[in-house]
Design an enzyme around this catalytic site. Sequence first.
Site, short mmCIF file in Angstrom:
data_model
loop_
_atom_site.label_atom_id
_atom_site.label_comp_id
_atom_site.label_asym_id
_atom_site.label_seq_id
_atom_site.Cartn_x
_atom_site.Cartn_y
_atom_site.Cartn_z
N LYS A 78 -6.27 3.30 6.16
CA LYS A 78 -5.61 3.74 4.93
C LYS A 78 -5.56 5.27 4.80
O LYS A 78 -5.25 5.78 3.73
CB LYS A 78 -6.31 3.13 3.70
CG LYS A 78 -6.31 1.61 3.68
CD LYS A 78 -4.90 1.01 3.50
CE LYS A 78 -4.93 -0.50 3.60
NZ LYS A 78 -3.62 -1.12 3.34
N SER B 229 0.81 -1.22 0.00
CA SER B 229 0.00 0.00 0.00
C SER B 229 0.84 1.27 0.00
O SER B 229 0.49 2.26 -0.64
CB SER B 229 -0.95 0.01 1.20
OG SER B 229 -1.87 -1.05 1.07
#
Length: 514
Positions: free
Chosen positions: A336, A64
Amino acid sequence: MSVSKKPMVLVILDGYGYREEQQDNAIFSAKTPVMDALWANRPHTLIDASGLEVGLPDRQMGNSEVGHVNLGAGRIVYQDLTRLDVEIKDRAFFANPVLTGAVDKAKNAGKAVHIMGLLSAGGVHSHEDHIMAMVELAAERGAEKIYLHAFLDGRDTPPRSAESSLKKFEEKFAALGKGRVASIIGRYYAMDRDNRWDRVEKAYDLLTLAQGEFQADTAVAGLQAAYARDENDEFVKATVIRAEGQPDAAMEDGDALIFMNFRADRAREITRAFVNADFDGFARKKVVNVDFVMLTEYAADIKTAVAYPPASLVNTFGEWMAKNDKTQLRISETEKYAHVTFFFNGGVEESFKGEDRILINSPKVATYDLQPEMSSAELTEKLVAAIKSGKYDTIICNYPNGDMVGHTGVMEAAVKAVEALDHCVEEVAKAVESVGGQLLITADHGNAEQMRDPATGQAHTAHTNLPVPLIYVGDKNVKAVEGGKLSDIAPTMLSLMGMEIPQEMTGKPLFIVE
């Protein structure tokens, strides 16, 4: 009253990769009428999200952090290992002014060039190919006294695997007719990171005084003696390598010392012992004024030369928006949030001018298989409101479900996560179309499409190196381009917004307006 903006929305479905095989594929097994219809009826393509295409080693799975840096930068952002591999391959390494400057200065003064680092093919803290390139650089530039101080691995490599590496270097020095391996010691001593200064002192004395617990004529002989003492690579005690008649390799003022580790955490302590005037980790028996070069920056407060300083990313998507007086929103759940802000902005913590941020709390559960929808309903509600607000030129949103639930390895939960996402995408696409905006749907890397490891039969909880989808929703008549990668997304968005693409962005638009 200001004119309502028609936003360019980027939705990142984290961990939502593309895999043809249906077995153990949560994305295929889930009921996804919305994504199925978009894939069937809208312009779409597959893009790379792993390996060299995102600046990682070949075939390495994406992640990520790397994914969002590439998404926002609009160019491939190389990680240290790959950056050095590329530099050595195209020979830019051999012209690095910091490295060549240190070698030339030592050579011209008749001083030695010392090279130290973790002699390992592990590629975690260093790579022996980089150390070999440094030996070649020193030799090519005419240095006569080249001393290699080898820290042995055995953690990121098998416990007794150093012999082949040491042989390779002894053969290299023999072929060059100059230079030698001057010392060997396990990383346990040379690369401590927990202030166990008694260990570091043993490595420091070995390097500066050419004094150790043991001595051997050759590096391989020294290693074999360590194995006979039952010391694996990581724990090899300080061993001076010096055959009869060879001068010792003790460090002197004016020598060059090049540290070839690229990862910082285990390089800092021994570096401070050489560099810091006020060093107090242990009483140094010999303080030596060497020309010390760090391969990468180990810490901002270590004041010495750096061969490869951190690359600062100029004109990332966020910065370019701000420079063009555009408004932008970043929105995600806790899991996130850093990715759509800090990482998407190329490692910049502060928000840019005109950049708003919305953080939705991720649910407080032990593991996300217990609540696979996570906070997607609230996230969607806030996102839809922002789309309809007319405030934003562009909106970047990350849905964490595919990744966070994929990591649990629980297939049923991953299926539920994907089905929850399908409802969210439906709401978002409707909202975008209702205001005449544009929407790109993609992912930063794969995960949920591979829920079992076919080799072991165990749950597959890691990321994948598979491609990810990219779908366009909007009123423009566009044609998809094949062969894209994550760093093409920012230029694609700018192109669809009718904006100039900054020259720093080397990515290419993936949807061409016809």
